[in-house]
Write a protein that holds these residues in place. Structure first.
Motif, PDB file in Angstrom:
ATOM      1  N   TYR A 164      33.657  45.471  32.021  1.00  0.00           N
ATOM      2  CA  TYR A 164      33.409  44.705  33.245  1.00  0.00           C
ATOM      3  C   TYR A 164      33.628  45.554  34.507  1.00  0.00           C
ATOM      4  CZ  TYR A 164      33.594  40.516  30.293  1.00  0.00           C
ATOM      5  OH  TYR A 164      33.360  39.567  29.327  1.00  0.00           O
ATOM      6  N   LEU A 165      34.280  46.707  34.357  1.00  0.00           N
ATOM      7  CA  LEU A 165      34.623  47.505  35.534  1.00  0.00           C
ATOM      8  C   LEU A 165      33.420  48.133  36.238  1.00  0.00           C
ATOM      9  CD1 LEU A 165      37.910  49.315  34.387  1.00  0.00           C
ATOM     10  CD2 LEU A 165      37.650  47.338  35.906  1.00  0.00           C
ATOM     11  N   PRO A 166      32.411  48.672  35.525  1.00  0.00           N
ATOM     12  CA  PRO A 166      31.312  49.329  36.242  1.00  0.00           C
ATOM     13  C   PRO A 166      30.642  48.447  37.284  1.00  0.00           C
ATOM     14  CG  PRO A 166      31.221  49.911  33.931  1.00  0.00           C
ATOM     15  CD  PRO A 166      32.276  48.861  34.058  1.00  0.00           C
ATOM     16  N   MET A 167      30.326  47.201  36.952  1.00  0.00           N
ATOM     17  CA  MET A 167      29.697  46.322  37.940  1.00  0.00           C
ATOM     18  C   MET A 167      30.657  45.999  39.076  1.00  0.00           C
ATOM     19  SD  MET A 167      27.605  42.754  37.562  1.00  0.00           S
ATOM     20  CE  MET A 167      26.035  43.636  37.486  1.00  0.00           C
ATOM     21  N   THR A 168      31.919  45.805  38.750  1.00  0.00           N
ATOM     22  CA  THR A 168      32.917  45.519  39.786  1.00  0.00           C
ATOM     23  C   THR A 168      33.015  46.678  40.766  1.00  0.00           C
ATOM     24  OG1 THR A 168      34.167  44.205  38.185  1.00  0.00           O
ATOM     25  CG2 THR A 168      35.315  44.865  40.196  1.00  0.00           C
ATOM     26  N   LEU A 169      33.033  47.908  40.244  1.00  0.00           N
ATOM     27  CA  LEU A 169      33.124  49.085  41.109  1.00  0.00           C
ATOM     28  C   LEU A 169      31.826  49.308  41.879  1.00  0.00           C
ATOM     29  CD1 LEU A 169      34.989  51.518  38.679  1.00  0.00           C
ATOM     30  CD2 LEU A 169      35.941  50.221  40.596  1.00  0.00           C
ATOM     31  N   LEU A 170      30.679  49.018  41.264  1.00  0.00           N
ATOM     32  CA  LEU A 170      29.405  49.156  41.969  1.00  0.00           C
ATOM     33  C   LEU A 170      29.366  48.256  43.200  1.00  0.00           C
ATOM     34  CD1 LEU A 170      26.450  50.177  42.130  1.00  0.00           C
ATOM     35  CD2 LEU A 170      25.820  48.232  40.679  1.00  0.00           C
ATOM     36  N   MET A 171      29.927  47.053  43.088  1.00  0.00           N
ATOM     37  CA  MET A 171      29.940  46.128  44.213  1.00  0.00           C
ATOM     38  C   MET A 171      30.829  46.621  45.355  1.00  0.00           C
ATOM     39  SD  MET A 171      27.772  43.764  43.486  1.00  0.00           S
ATOM     40  CE  MET A 171      26.828  45.036  42.608  1.00  0.00           C
ATOM     41  N   LEU A 172      31.733  47.557  45.056  1.00  0.00           N
ATOM     42  CA  LEU A 172      32.538  48.174  46.115  1.00  0.00           C
ATOM     43  C   LEU A 172      31.755  49.239  46.866  1.00  0.00           C
ATOM     44  CD1 LEU A 172      35.991  48.652  44.324  1.00  0.00           C
ATOM     45  CD2 LEU A 172      35.470  47.031  46.159  1.00  0.00           C
TER      46      LEU A 172
END
Length: 395
Positions: A164-172
């Motif tokens: 789940y982290l890649p999408m969360t970090l992309l949104m940053l």
């Protein structure tokens, strides 16, 4: 889009691990039924409201909240698995939260596509996004099974948080908010009930109504029934034993979705239109009938692949047309209505499976669903033609 596929894979990994653990822990058929209901019911009840939230807020933050909720649920599962303290009521709460995370994620992600792609490129963006999600759905059971076997349910579900982290970090990192291209952000709060007034807006556009009706037909008529019916279909074809023959049946429909997305994007031969959506929906209904009635293993596999292509075409065309025709200031809620009826109504498909399945069998229910889908597509096409003829006569 790659990050979307990873998150979808993580969603399905969680299903693989938690469903196995819950059956081992409780052996409760009622809980199995609740697993299906809890996954789709939030889409049915909350999609319009979540779409309205996406209109008023930064979609990046909404997606991060959804991904964070997914991760929180995985961590909670892991802790309860490790401590051996999981109770059925805790499992039900976590299942509902997981369903809510998926429903919250959808409308905000669809609005983000408007920032990433020009209007003329939007159908392609929708197809690519759906294709990567289909890849995630295909990979989820494989990776989930590997984590379950190699690490066990507790550590496996905790490792799943990483996906789940890649999408969360992309949104940053992305500058897009879901509102930059149109420059329209609604500020007033409408609430869950008042936001349903968008149904009046949708009802005034026959194309939007047709797209939503086609998606709703697929959800109610077929929904998840092909996956649920696969063991019964495999037995009838002599492929009931666990092995390559059964595995090919399981993956054929999903592979069709991925192949369909790639071919549609690479060739561009199908333009988003009501006619294309109706034809694709009708074809999906026909292939479902073939799957339910064919005595040939090879014909069934071919029908599953073609049906996957048709389903992908119908779904992505519907999404693209709905997004392009929705009023800019109500796009989030219109997308929410589409999600509510095309995804949330899979809850009704589960009820249909339970009722009809007890009367005519699972395979018979699949046959009825395919027939309803094919006939429904023809009826919708006739209604569209009639409305078009009346409008031309009035002009």
């Amino acid at each position: 889009m790659l990050t979307s596929g990873l998150s979808m894979m993580a969603d399905n990994i969680e299903h693989v691990i938690t469903y196995w653990f819950l059956w081992q822990a409780f052996h409760s058929p009622a809980l199995v039924g609740f697993q299906v209901i809890s996954h789709w019911l939030p889409f049915l009840l909350c999609s319009v409201w979540f779409g309205e939230l996406a209109e008023r807020h930064d979609c990046r933050r909404i997606i991060q909240i959804a991904q964070g909720l997914f991760a929180f649920v995985s961590v909670a599962w892991g802790v309860l698995f490790l401590t051996g303290t999981l109770t059925m009521w805790e499992a039900c709460i976590l299942l509902v939260l997981h369903g809510c995370a998926g429903a919250l994620w959808g409308p905000a992600e669809q609005l983000m596509l408007h920032d990433f792609a020009e209007p003329r490129e939007l159908p392609g963006a929708v197809r690519l996004n759906a294709t990567f999600k289909s890849l995630g759905v295909l990979a989820g059971p494989i990776v989930g099974s590997a984590l379950l076997l190699a690490l066990g349910p507790a550590i496996g579900i905790l490792v799943n948080v990483l996906f789940y982290l890649p999408m969360t970090l992309l949104m940053l990192r992305t500058p897009y908010t879901g509102h930059m291209r149109d420059g329209v952000v609604r500020r007033e709060r409408l609430g869950p009930l008042r936001s349903l007034a968008v149904l009046r807006t949708v009802a005034g556009d026959r194309v939007l109504v047709a797209m939503i009706a086609l998606g709703g037909l697929i959800a109610v008529g077929v929904g998840s029934s092909l996956q649920v019916a696969m063991p019964s279909l495999a037995d009838a074809l002599g492929a009931g034993d666990a092995g390559a023959a059964y595995g090919l049946l399981l993956f054929a429909n999903g592979v069709g979705g991925v192949v369909g997305g790639v071919l549609l994007e690479a060739t561009g031969v199908i333009r988003p239109s009501t006619r294309a959506a109706v034809v694709a929906t009708f074809l999906f209904g026909v292939t479902t009938i073939v799957v339910a009635t064919s005595p040939s293993y090879h014909v069934t596999v071919l029908a599953l692949v073609i049906g996957g292509v048709a389903n992908m075409a119908s779904m992505t065309i519907g999404q693209a047309v709905v997004q392009l025709r929705a009023p800019v200031d109500q796009r989030g809620r219109v997308i929410g209505v589409y999600s509510m009826l095309t995804t949330g109504l899979r809850t009704g498909n589960g009820i249909t499976l339970a009722v009809l399945g007890s009367l005519i069998g699972v395979t018979g229910t699949v046959l009825v669903g395919g027939g309803v889908l094919a006939v429904g597509a023809v009826v919708i096409a006739a209604l569209i033609a009639l409305a078009t003829a009346r409008r031309r006569a009035a002009d």
